[in-house]
Design a protein around this motif. Sequence first.
Motif, short mmCIF file in Angstrom:
data_model
loop_
_atom_site.label_atom_id
_atom_site.label_comp_id
_atom_site.label_asym_id
_atom_site.label_seq_id
_atom_site.Cartn_x
_atom_site.Cartn_y
_atom_site.Cartn_z
N ILE A 7 0.86 -1.18 0.00
CA ILE A 7 0.00 0.00 0.00
C ILE A 7 0.90 1.23 0.00
N LYS A 8 0.66 2.11 -0.94
CA LYS A 8 1.41 3.37 -1.00
C LYS A 8 0.44 4.51 -0.74
N THR A 9 0.92 5.52 -0.04
CA THR A 9 0.10 6.68 0.31
C THR A 9 0.51 7.88 -0.53
N TRP A 10 -0.49 8.54 -1.10
CA TRP A 10 -0.27 9.74 -1.90
C TRP A 10 -1.23 10.82 -1.40
N HIS A 11 -0.90 12.07 -1.70
CA HIS A 11 -1.76 13.19 -1.33
C HIS A 11 -2.03 14.05 -2.56
N TYR A 12 -3.28 14.42 -2.74
CA TYR A 12 -3.70 15.22 -3.88
C TYR A 12 -4.63 16.32 -3.42
N MET A 13 -4.56 17.45 -4.11
CA MET A 13 -5.49 18.54 -3.88
C MET A 13 -6.63 18.41 -4.88
N ALA A 14 -7.85 18.52 -4.40
CA ALA A 14 -9.04 18.45 -5.24
C ALA A 14 -10.15 19.24 -4.54
N PRO A 15 -11.21 19.57 -5.26
CA PRO A 15 -12.30 20.34 -4.65
C PRO A 15 -12.82 19.69 -3.37
N SER A 16 -12.97 20.51 -2.34
CA SER A 16 -13.37 19.99 -1.03
C SER A 16 -14.80 19.46 -1.03
N HIS A 17 -15.68 20.02 -1.85
CA HIS A 17 -17.08 19.57 -1.84
C HIS A 17 -17.27 18.21 -2.51
N TRP A 18 -16.22 17.62 -3.05
CA TRP A 18 -16.28 16.26 -3.60
C TRP A 18 -16.12 15.19 -2.52
N ALA A 19 -15.72 15.57 -1.32
CA ALA A 19 -15.34 14.59 -0.30
C ALA A 19 -16.41 13.54 -0.04
N SER A 20 -17.65 13.94 0.15
CA SER A 20 -18.70 12.97 0.44
C SER A 20 -18.88 11.98 -0.69
N TYR A 21 -18.74 12.46 -1.91
CA TYR A 21 -18.87 11.58 -3.07
C TYR A 21 -17.69 10.63 -3.19
N LEU A 22 -16.47 11.15 -3.06
CA LEU A 22 -15.28 10.31 -3.23
C LEU A 22 -15.09 9.31 -2.11
N ILE A 23 -15.48 9.68 -0.90
CA ILE A 23 -15.27 8.79 0.24
C ILE A 23 -16.47 7.89 0.49
N ASN A 24 -17.68 8.45 0.41
CA ASN A 24 -18.89 7.69 0.78
C ASN A 24 -19.79 7.34 -0.39
N ASP A 25 -19.40 7.72 -1.59
CA ASP A 25 -20.20 7.49 -2.80
C ASP A 25 -21.57 8.17 -2.69
N ASP A 26 -21.59 9.35 -2.05
CA ASP A 26 -22.83 10.11 -1.87
C ASP A 26 -22.75 11.38 -2.72
N ALA A 27 -23.39 11.36 -3.87
CA ALA A 27 -23.34 12.49 -4.79
C ALA A 27 -24.52 13.45 -4.61
N SER A 28 -25.27 13.32 -3.54
CA SER A 28 -26.48 14.12 -3.36
C SER A 28 -26.22 15.61 -3.32
#
Length: 97
Positions: A7-28
């Motif tokens: 397992i390798k760890t990386w860090h990326y900057m992306a829009p903060s309001h995507w978090a719920s979608y990217l982590i929990n698959d909640d696009a509401s």
Amino acid sequence: MSEAQKIKTWHYMAPSHWASYLINDDASGLSDDEQAMADKWFEWLWNSFKGARFIDIADVEDEEFSWNYRSCADPTNSFKGVPSGGSLARYTVLVHY
């Protein structure tokens, strides 16, 4: 974990309001266009790690405003450097090999 699994760890900057979608698959909370852009970003991320079994967005932190919003939201650069401000967050990405 066996030695064959890494397992390798990386860090990326992306829009903060995507978090719920990217982590929990909640696009509401996203419009269809925002969801399509997040999907495009994740596809770019997935294609960046050849040979990965799967990718896990493990954490999001350090929200900040940036004028590089579009370049972080679209690393394929289809915006051609058009400046746009927005809220970004630091995503911790675990890549499983």
